[in-house]
Design an enzyme around this catalytic site. Structure first.
Site, PDB file in Angstrom:
ATOM      1  N   ILE A  94      23.242  78.043 -41.466  1.00 50.08           N
ATOM      2  CA  ILE A  94      22.278  79.140 -41.338  1.00 50.08           C
ATOM      3  C   ILE A  94      23.049  80.454 -41.549  1.00 50.08           C
ATOM      4  CG2 ILE A  94      20.686  80.329 -39.779  1.00 50.08           C
ATOM      5  CD1 ILE A  94      19.706  77.562 -40.504  1.00 50.08           C
ATOM      6  N   ASN A 108      18.457  74.768 -32.128  1.00 57.13           N
ATOM      7  CA  ASN A 108      19.014  73.571 -32.752  1.00 57.13           C
ATOM      8  C   ASN A 108      19.212  72.500 -31.691  1.00 57.13           C
ATOM      9  OD1 ASN A 108      20.383  71.956 -34.793  1.00 57.13           O
ATOM     10  ND2 ASN A 108      22.297  72.456 -33.744  1.00 57.13           N
ATOM     11  N   HIS A 110      21.512  69.206 -30.783  1.00 65.81           N
ATOM     12  CA  HIS A 110      22.768  68.554 -31.181  1.00 65.81           C
ATOM     13  C   HIS A 110      22.974  67.336 -30.282  1.00 65.81           C
ATOM     14  CE1 HIS A 110      26.776  68.253 -32.899  1.00 65.81           C
ATOM     15  NE2 HIS A 110      27.195  67.973 -31.676  1.00 65.81           N
ATOM     16  N   GLU A 180      17.190  63.279 -26.875  1.00 68.26           N
ATOM     17  CA  GLU A 180      16.810  64.380 -27.770  1.00 68.26           C
ATOM     18  C   GLU A 180      15.299  64.519 -27.853  1.00 68.26           C
ATOM     19  OE1 GLU A 180      18.828  64.447 -31.600  1.00 68.26           O
ATOM     20  OE2 GLU A 180      20.185  62.919 -30.795  1.00 68.26           O
TER      21      GLU A 180
HETATM   22  C1  GRF Z   1      19.685  63.874 -34.497  1.00 64.86           C
HETATM   23  O1  GRF Z   1      20.621  63.089 -33.803  1.00 64.86           O
HETATM   24  C2  GRF Z   1      20.017  65.320 -34.302  1.00 64.86           C
HETATM   25  O2  GRF Z   1      20.529  65.615 -33.022  1.00 64.86           O
HETATM   26  C3  GRF Z   1      21.078  65.519 -35.322  1.00 64.86           C
HETATM   27  O3  GRF Z   1      20.682  64.764 -36.433  1.00 64.86           O
HETATM   28  C4  GRF Z   1      19.838  63.732 -36.003  1.00 64.86           C
HETATM   29  C5  GRF Z   1      18.524  63.935 -36.697  1.00 64.86           C
HETATM   30  O4  GRF Z   1      17.712  62.902 -36.439  1.00 64.86           O
HETATM   31  N1  GRF Z   1      21.206  66.920 -35.624  1.00 64.86           N
HETATM   32  P1  GRF Z   1      16.191  62.984 -36.939  1.00 64.86           P
HETATM   33  O5  GRF Z   1      16.203  63.395 -38.393  1.00 64.86           O
HETATM   34  O6  GRF Z   1      15.492  63.981 -36.075  1.00 64.86           O
HETATM   35  O7  GRF Z   1      15.702  61.573 -36.730  1.00 64.86           O
END
Ligand code: GRF
Length: 209
Positions: A94, A108, A110, A180
Site C-alpha cells: 500500500i 489489515n 495478519h 481470523e
Molecule cells: C489469510 O491467512 C490472511 O491472514 C492472510 O492471507 C490469508 C488470506 O486468506 N493475509 P483468504 O484469501 O482470506 O482466504
C-alpha cells in the site's frame, strides 16, 4: 449511517466470505460495496459476484508503478464513497498515496501475533511454517491499521490460540484462519461504530454504550 466498505483481496477470499456472512447477519453497521483483486484468478471475486457485490480485477500490468495503481484504487473508492478499506489476504504493497487519501481507514488481517512473524516474506503458509519451526506454544491473528511499514501499523485486535505441538503448518494455518474469521468482522464492527481511536501509534477502543 452505514459505513461503506471496500475489500481488497488476492486469493481465496475466506476472510471476505466471513465479512459477507456477518454483514447479512447485520453484525456490523456497514455495507461491502466493492471488492478489488490484483489477481484475476482469485476466488474471492467469484464470492463477490455470488453476493451481487461489485467486483473489479485491477491488472497491475496496466499501470506504470505502484502509485499509479493506488491512484486507480483511490478513484474506485471515491466513486463508491468508501469509508473503510479492508485488506483481506491482499498481497500488494500500500503506497503512501493511498494511506494519505485514507488515513486510519485501511485495516489489515495478519495470521500471527504481530510483531512476531510479520513483515517482509511473512505471508500465507510461510507464516505458519516459521511458527512451526520456532516451536512457539501459541499463535493467532492480528487486525491492525495499515501504516507505511509492512504489518507494522497500530494494533486493533489480537486473539491467541494454544498450539498442539504435533500440528503441522497446514493445521496451524487452518486453526488460525478460524480466529481470523472471527477477529476481522469484530474489528470492522468496532470501526463502523466509531469506537476506534488512534493515539500516538496505539489504538484505544472506546467503551460501548
Ligand atoms: C489469510 O491467512 C490472511 O491472514 C492472510 O492471507 C490469508 C488470506 O486468506 N493475509 P483468504 O484469501 O482470506 O482466504
Amino acid at each position: 449511517m452505514a459505513k461503506k466498505i471496500a475489500v481488497l483481496i488476492s486469493g481465496g477470499g475466506t476472510n471476505l466470505q466471513s465479512l459477507i456472512d456477518r454483514q447479512k447477519e447485520r453484525y456490523f453497521n456497514g455495507s461491502i460495496e466493492l471488492v478489488v483483486s490484483n489477481n484475476a484468478g482469485s476466488y474471492g471475486l467469484e464470492r463477490a459476484r455470488q453476493n451481487q457485490i461489485e467486483s473489479v480485477y485491477l491488472d497491475r500490468k496496466l499501470f506504470a508503478d505502484n502509485t499509479e495503481y493506488d491512484t486507480a484504487l483511490i478513484r474506485l473508492f471515491q466513486k463508491h464513497d468508501i469509508d473503510l478499506i479492508v485488506l483481506a489476504g491482499y498481497l500488494r504493497y500500500i503506497t503512501p498515496t493511498l494511506l494519505a487519501a485514507y488515513p486510519d481507514r485501511v485495516i489489515n488481517i495478519h495470521p500471527s501475533l504481530l510483531p512476531a512473524f510479520g513483515g517482509k516474506n511473512f505471508y500465507g503458509l510461510k507464516v505458519h511454517q516459521a511458527v512451526y519451526q520456532r516451536g512457539t506454544r501459541v499463535s493467532g491473528a492480528t487486525v491492525h491499521f495499515v501504516d507505511s511499514g509492512q504489518d507494522t501499523g497500530p494494533i486493533i485486535l489480537q486473539k491467541a490460540i494454544p498450539l498442539d505441538q504435533d500440528w503441522q503448518p497446514e493445521e496451524i494455518q487452518r486453526q488460525v484462519l478460524k480466529v481470523e474469521h472471527e477477529l476481522l468482522p469484530e474489528a470492522v464492527r468496532l470501526f463502523c461504530e466509531d469506537l476506534l481511536v488512534v493515539e500516538q501509534g496505539r489504538v484505544r477502543i472506546l467503551a460501548e454504550h
